[in-house]
Scaffold this motif. Structure first.
Motif, mmCIF file in Angstrom:
data_model
loop_
_atom_site.group_PDB
_atom_site.id
_atom_site.type_symbol
_atom_site.label_atom_id
_atom_site.label_comp_id
_atom_site.label_asym_id
_atom_site.label_seq_id
_atom_site.Cartn_x
_atom_site.Cartn_y
_atom_site.Cartn_z
ATOM 1 N N THR A 51 0.791 -1.030 0.117
ATOM 2 C CA THR A 51 0.098 0.309 -0.161
ATOM 3 C C THR A 51 0.794 1.149 -0.077
ATOM 4 O O THR A 51 0.552 2.117 -0.774
ATOM 5 N N GLU A 52 2.222 0.861 0.499
ATOM 6 C CA GLU A 52 3.265 2.767 1.076
ATOM 7 C C GLU A 52 3.013 2.955 -0.854
ATOM 8 O O GLU A 52 3.612 4.355 -0.848
ATOM 9 N N GLU A 53 3.729 1.510 -1.141
ATOM 10 C CA GLU A 53 4.324 1.800 -2.699
ATOM 11 C C GLU A 53 3.122 1.811 -3.422
ATOM 12 O O GLU A 53 3.572 3.045 -4.781
ATOM 13 N N ALA A 54 2.099 1.716 -3.240
ATOM 14 C CA ALA A 54 0.515 1.945 -3.825
ATOM 15 C C ALA A 54 0.482 3.338 -3.968
ATOM 16 O O ALA A 54 0.440 4.432 -4.543
ATOM 17 N N LEU A 55 0.947 4.476 -2.460
ATOM 18 C CA LEU A 55 0.694 5.848 -2.660
ATOM 19 C C LEU A 55 1.446 6.193 -2.726
ATOM 20 O O LEU A 55 1.038 7.137 -3.744
ATOM 21 N N LYS A 56 2.727 6.140 -3.615
ATOM 22 C CA LYS A 56 3.640 6.672 -3.551
ATOM 23 C C LYS A 56 3.203 6.606 -5.344
ATOM 24 O O LYS A 56 3.448 8.020 -5.739
ATOM 25 N N ARG A 57 4.102 5.936 -5.553
ATOM 26 C CA ARG A 57 2.980 5.578 -7.178
ATOM 27 C C ARG A 57 2.124 6.658 -7.563
ATOM 28 O O ARG A 57 2.008 7.503 -8.452
ATOM 29 N N GLU A 58 0.661 6.814 -6.923
ATOM 30 C CA GLU A 58 -0.440 7.273 -7.523
ATOM 31 C C GLU A 58 0.089 8.489 -7.076
ATOM 32 O O GLU A 58 -0.912 9.217 -7.548
ATOM 33 N N MET A 59 0.200 9.325 -6.266
ATOM 34 C CA MET A 59 1.060 11.007 -5.689
ATOM 35 C C MET A 59 1.397 10.951 -7.042
ATOM 36 O O MET A 59 1.873 12.268 -7.406
ATOM 37 N N LYS A 60 2.792 9.709 -7.893
ATOM 38 C CA LYS A 60 3.736 10.715 -8.832
ATOM 39 C C LYS A 60 2.254 10.658 -9.730
ATOM 40 O O LYS A 60 2.638 11.751 -10.643
ATOM 41 N N GLU A 61 1.436 10.463 -10.030
ATOM 42 C CA GLU A 61 0.525 9.995 -11.194
ATOM 43 C C GLU A 61 -0.440 10.849 -11.652
ATOM 44 O O GLU A 61 -0.779 11.124 -12.154
ATOM 45 N N GLU A 62 -0.822 11.265 -9.855
ATOM 46 C CA GLU A 62 -1.382 11.813 -10.048
ATOM 47 C C GLU A 62 -1.044 13.874 -9.835
ATOM 48 O O GLU A 62 -2.347 14.662 -10.824
#
Length: 136
Positions: A51-62
């Protein structure tokens, strides 16, 4: 028989600071897809991703920002919180620097001071989440 479970999502309450550590506000997005409105940036966790990796990825993407996770606000799991389907969201508190830029599922990006958040324009249960954050 296949196992059916809720979708797992992550949302980031991104506290934006300038280079002198002055708090500028939190980042919200205007959604490009239904349900339309303002939202905390976030998205779904991919298989094989924490979930931490997903959060960092989503913040970079959005919002085009690299974030530092500073804490966990909570887990939001009301089956009716997302009108599309049952979604469980893990909400992290983050810190970031720089200028957010809308990308991916975000149509526009905004930075709001806590006292200026337009709670009536927020989708999902993001009004409740932000009120929980402010009370904390």
């Amino acid at each position: 028989m296949p196992i059916k479970t809720p979708f797992v999502a992550v949302d980031g309450i991104v506290q934006l600071f300038d280079e002198n550590e002055n708090f500028k506000g939190i980042v919200l997005i205007e959604r490009k897809n239904p349900p339309y409105g303002l939202a905390i940036p976030g998205g779904f966790v991919d298989v094989g991703e924490s979930t931490e990796e997903a959060l960092k990825r989503e913040m970079k993407e959005e919002i085009s920002l690299d974030v530092e996770i500073t804490g966990l606000l909570g887990v939001y799991s009301d089956p009716d919180r997302d009108p599309r389907f049952h979604t469980v969201s893990i909400v992290y508190i983050c810190k970031a620097y720089g200028n957010p830029v809308a990308s991916d599922d975000a149509k526009k990006v905004f930075v709001y001071k806590l006292e200026e958040i337009p709670f009536d324009k927020l989708v999902f249960d993001h009004s409740k989440i932000l009120k929980d954050f402010i009370q904390r």
